[in-house]
Scaffold this motif. Structure first.
Motif, PDB file in Angstrom:
ATOM      1  N   UNK A   3     -56.553 -23.279 -17.155  1.00 61.09           N
ATOM      2  CA  UNK A   3     -56.255 -22.825 -15.811  1.00 61.09           C
ATOM      3  C   UNK A   3     -54.836 -23.186 -15.445  1.00 61.09           C
ATOM      4  N   UNK A   4     -54.308 -22.484 -14.459  1.00 63.83           N
ATOM      5  CA  UNK A   4     -52.956 -22.751 -13.988  1.00 63.83           C
ATOM      6  C   UNK A   4     -52.890 -24.180 -13.469  1.00 63.83           C
ATOM      7  N   UNK A   5     -51.891 -24.944 -13.937  1.00 57.52           N
ATOM      8  CA  UNK A   5     -51.912 -26.388 -13.771  1.00 57.52           C
ATOM      9  C   UNK A   5     -51.621 -26.855 -12.356  1.00 57.52           C
ATOM     10  N   UNK A  60     -45.623 -21.845 -24.533  1.00 57.21           N
ATOM     11  CA  UNK A  60     -46.634 -21.805 -23.482  1.00 57.21           C
ATOM     12  C   UNK A  60     -46.384 -20.527 -22.692  1.00 57.21           C
ATOM     13  N   UNK A  61     -47.383 -19.662 -22.614  1.00 59.99           N
ATOM     14  CA  UNK A  61     -47.228 -18.342 -22.015  1.00 59.99           C
ATOM     15  C   UNK A  61     -48.174 -18.214 -20.826  1.00 59.99           C
ATOM     16  N   UNK A  62     -47.593 -17.980 -19.650  1.00 60.03           N
ATOM     17  CA  UNK A  62     -48.400 -17.768 -18.448  1.00 60.03           C
ATOM     18  C   UNK A  62     -48.774 -16.293 -18.347  1.00 60.03           C
ATOM     19  N   UNK A  78     -49.506 -22.717 -29.865  1.00 62.45           N
ATOM     20  CA  UNK A  78     -49.095 -22.280 -28.543  1.00 62.45           C
ATOM     21  C   UNK A  78     -50.276 -22.309 -27.594  1.00 62.45           C
ATOM     22  N   UNK A  79     -50.059 -21.790 -26.395  1.00 61.58           N
ATOM     23  CA  UNK A  79     -51.130 -21.746 -25.408  1.00 61.58           C
ATOM     24  C   UNK A  79     -50.907 -20.606 -24.438  1.00 61.58           C
ATOM     25  N   UNK A  80     -52.000 -20.047 -23.931  1.00 53.95           N
ATOM     26  CA  UNK A  80     -51.971 -19.109 -22.806  1.00 53.95           C
ATOM     27  C   UNK A  80     -52.467 -19.858 -21.571  1.00 53.95           C
ATOM     28  N   UNK A  81     -51.731 -19.731 -20.481  1.00 54.25           N
ATOM     29  CA  UNK A  81     -52.151 -20.300 -19.205  1.00 54.25           C
ATOM     30  C   UNK A  81     -52.523 -19.127 -18.315  1.00 54.25           C
ATOM     31  N   UNK A  82     -53.801 -19.031 -17.935  1.00 52.06           N
ATOM     32  CA  UNK A  82     -54.300 -17.873 -17.206  1.00 52.06           C
ATOM     33  C   UNK A  82     -54.334 -18.152 -15.715  1.00 52.06           C
ATOM     34  N   UNK A  87     -56.473 -12.155 -17.753  1.00 50.88           N
ATOM     35  CA  UNK A  87     -57.276 -12.188 -18.974  1.00 50.88           C
ATOM     36  C   UNK A  87     -56.931 -11.026 -19.872  1.00 50.88           C
ATOM     37  N   UNK A  88     -57.647 -10.924 -21.010  1.00 55.28           N
ATOM     38  CA  UNK A  88     -57.422  -9.873 -22.002  1.00 55.28           C
ATOM     39  C   UNK A  88     -58.752  -9.200 -22.319  1.00 55.28           C
TER      40      UNK A  88
END
Length: 449
Positions: A3-5, A60-62, A78-82, A87-88
């Motif tokens: 989740x968005x931090x 890190x990709x938002x 890496x990471x996705x921050x949703x 979403x995808x």
């Protein structure tokens, strides 16, 4: 994925309120999925597009929105921050030629953003009429650095030849003011996803308490700053548009305008002088095409010897021409000298010197006017004799030799010989001395005269 931090807007507001009295720089580029500049086609992937991330890069990709893709090649780390609602989902391959059917959308190298690049930063306030020299566009030793908590980012810390010193660092909702705390964050997984390279960050915990300002302290890293700034130009400065261009302290390339150097005392107030420059001078119509940069810089040794000033710093006022008209910087520099002569003691300024750039390359309007008049006169001198010779060859103009014993007369080019005044008698000696003279009436032939 996570989740968005941080609740970005509120946290950023609290950060900026606390930093109101401090100078600070905000990081600009991001690694967001929805930023068009991060993709090879300069747009976010279309519905049904194939998406590819560099396999050997960390990031890190938002992700702020929902996306449907046909294929996705992920990096090794890496990471996705949703964000909320992001979403995808899977979709068939797109057949829309406008979306580049068959070509994958490539996420550009996330390591391309450098700490030393002045374009990567912006100050809190962008005041019209003011700018900063290139070295001061990058965080100075006494600046607070802010990475927006509601976006993803990745920063190249540079070659590591010099430690990057700042007053504090805000990242992921945390404020770091001690070297130990910052070092622990940089070596964590969250820190490694966002900061990379051999460069090091360290703290300069003291704020600038001198009202005359503080030297930025980026002189040692200026070669890296200029290299990053000029990389899109092949490493070369664009040619200056004037002769004898100036290179202010902290600037990567020459510019046209003027530099006013102020010898200051303890009573000088940098922010007060900036406000005076903006309100009393740059606001005037004749100076609206100028921009000014005011900062404290090291005083050159030769300047200290010439002025006898004991201080090792001076105030640099850079006046840069930005419009088609030239000469405004020189006029403003003279106006500032007159202002200092009258109010210098109250301003805390004991002396001032000025350097100006030269005339525009290729000449300004005055040079064009002088050149045009010179060319016209040259053309006139060239055409008249040629025209007279052409008339003579065609028989419309004949030359005759005056009688050696006769008087010498000067034809009137408007009325002919009959309209000229009677000449006084000429002696024999004078007649002999002028017997070889020839005269041409350019308006009348012999028969008409």
């Amino acid at each position: 994925m996570g989740a968005l931090a941080a609740p970005g807007g509120l946290l950023l507001c609290l950060q900026l309120c606390e930093l109101t009295r401090a100078g600070y720089k905000i990081w600009v580029p991001d690694t967001d999925f929805d930023t068009a500049d991060n993709w090879s086609q300069n747009r976010t992937p279309c519905a049904g597009a194939a998406v590819e991330f560099p396999a050997d890069k960390m990031a890190s990709v938002l992700v702020r929105a929902a996306h449907s893709v046909s294929d996705m090649l992920l990096p090794l780390d890496g990471e996705f921050v949703l964000a909320a609602g992001a979403g995808f989902s899977a979709a068939g391959a797109s057949s829309d030629s406008a979306c580049g059917a068959g070509a994958a959308a490539l996420f550009l190298d996330p390591d391309r953003f450098s700490w030393h690049d002045p374009r990567s930063w912006r100050p809190r306030d962008l005041t019209h009429g003011l700018f900063s020299v290139d070295a001061e566009r990058v965080p100075c030793h006494h600046d607070d650095v802010v990475f927006p908590p509601d976006g993803s980012f990745r920063v190249d810390l540079g070659p590591g030849a010099r430690a990057l010193r700042v007053r504090s660092v805000w990242a992921l909702g945390q404020k770091f003011t001690r070297d130990g705390d910052l070092a622990a964050f940089l070596t964590s997984r969250a820190g490694r996803l966002r900061f990379h390279g051999p460069g090091a960050l360290s703290m300069e915990p003291e704020a600038c308490a001198d009202r005359s300002g503080c030297v930025c302290g980026n002189a040692e890293v200026q070669p890296w700053i200029c290299r990053a700034l000029l990389q899109p130009l092949g490493g070369h400065c664009p040619p200056a548009t004037c002769h004898d261009a100036l290179r202010p302290e902290g600037q990567c390339c020459d510019l046209c305008g003027a530099i006013v150097s102020l010898t200051h005392g303890p009573a000088f107030d940098l922010e007060r002088y900036r406000a005076r420059l903006l309100q009393d001078f740059l606001a005037l119509p004749q100076y609206r095409e100028l921009q000014a940069a005011v900062s404290k810089v090291p005083r050159p040794p030769q300047s200290r010897e010439a002025t006898g000033a004991g201080t090792d710093t001076e105030i640099q006022v850079v006046l840069m021409e930005t419009g088609p008209r030239t000469g405004g910087a020189g006029q403003l520099a003279k106006a500032l000298l007159a202002d200092i002569a009258e109010h210098g003691e109250a301003l805390g300024v004991s002396a001032a010197t000025v350097r100006e750039s030269g005339a525009p390359v290729g000449g300004g309007p005055a040079a064009w006017l002088v050149g045009g008049i010179t060319a016209a006169l040259f053309l006139l001198l060239l055409v008249l004799p040629a025209g007279a010779l052409l008339l003579h060859l065609t028989g419309r103009l004949r030359w005759r030799r005056r009688d050696a014993a006769g008087p010498v007369s000067f034809p009137n080019p408007v009325f002919g010989a009959a309209g000229s005044e009677k000449q006084p008698p000429v002696s024999q000696a004078d007649a002999r001395s002028t017997s070889q003279s020839y005269f041409v009436n350019p308006l009348f032939s012999e028969s008409e005269a």
